[in-house]
Design an enzyme around this catalytic site. Structure first.
Site, PDB file in Angstrom:
ATOM      1  N   ARG A 181      42.311  40.719  -2.884  1.00  0.00           N
ATOM      2  CA  ARG A 181      41.762  40.320  -4.109  1.00  0.00           C
ATOM      3  C   ARG A 181      41.802  39.084  -4.587  1.00  0.00           C
ATOM      4  O   ARG A 181      40.852  38.760  -4.956  1.00  0.00           O
ATOM      5  CB  ARG A 181      42.640  41.277  -5.199  1.00  0.00           C
ATOM      6  N   HIS A 191      38.833  34.335  -5.412  1.00  0.00           N
ATOM      7  CA  HIS A 191      38.769  32.650  -5.327  1.00  0.00           C
ATOM      8  C   HIS A 191      38.334  32.348  -3.947  1.00  0.00           C
ATOM      9  O   HIS A 191      37.971  30.981  -3.898  1.00  0.00           O
ATOM     10  CB  HIS A 191      40.204  32.090  -5.397  1.00  0.00           C
TER      11      HIS A 191
END
Length: 132
Positions: A91, A96
């Protein structure tokens, strides 16, 4: 009320997992949609983890610490904790874009989303038992 929140979150996880597993990453738009669904499903599972940590009377901290707390409380097994950690890392990588996201890891993760869902179900059942 709290039980309903757990069940709503579990339904959300199921919906996102179903979307992610039913759609191929055949173009950029679909890839982004699948990645978003994986990211959202994991985030909601981490919400369930945090809710359960709180319901156990523990202080809620970061996701990895919360997972460790559930392991220490014997709510989950080491293999389940490792699965949660791996998905949380994925995740983070999706959110990111760490190291130009390795799509082969995403493909592998797609094949194990049912395991993530089963852990989420287990957590909700544990919360239900706590509520009595």
């Amino acid at each position: 009320m709290r039980r309903r929140r757990y069940l709503e979150k579990l339904e959300w996880v199921e919906r996102e997992i179903n979307f992610a597993t039913e759609h191929a990453m055949s173009d950029e738009v679909r890839k982004r949609a699948v990645l978003y669904s994986i990211m959202t499903a994991v985030e909601v599972v981490m919400d369930i983890v945090a809710m359960l940590v709180k319901d156990l009377g523990k202080q809620v901290e970061d996701d990895y610490t919360n997972i460790s707390k559930l392991l220490e409380e014997c709510v989950i097994e080491e293999s389940e904790a490792e699965l949660l950690r791996r998905y949380n890392g994925l995740r983070n990588a999706i959110a990111h874009h760490y190291n130009h996201l390795d799509l082969s890891k995403v493909e592998r993760a797609l094949t194990q989303l049912d395991e993530l869902y089963e852990v989420a179900v287990k957590l909700v059942k544990t919360a239900d038992k706590l509520a009595g």
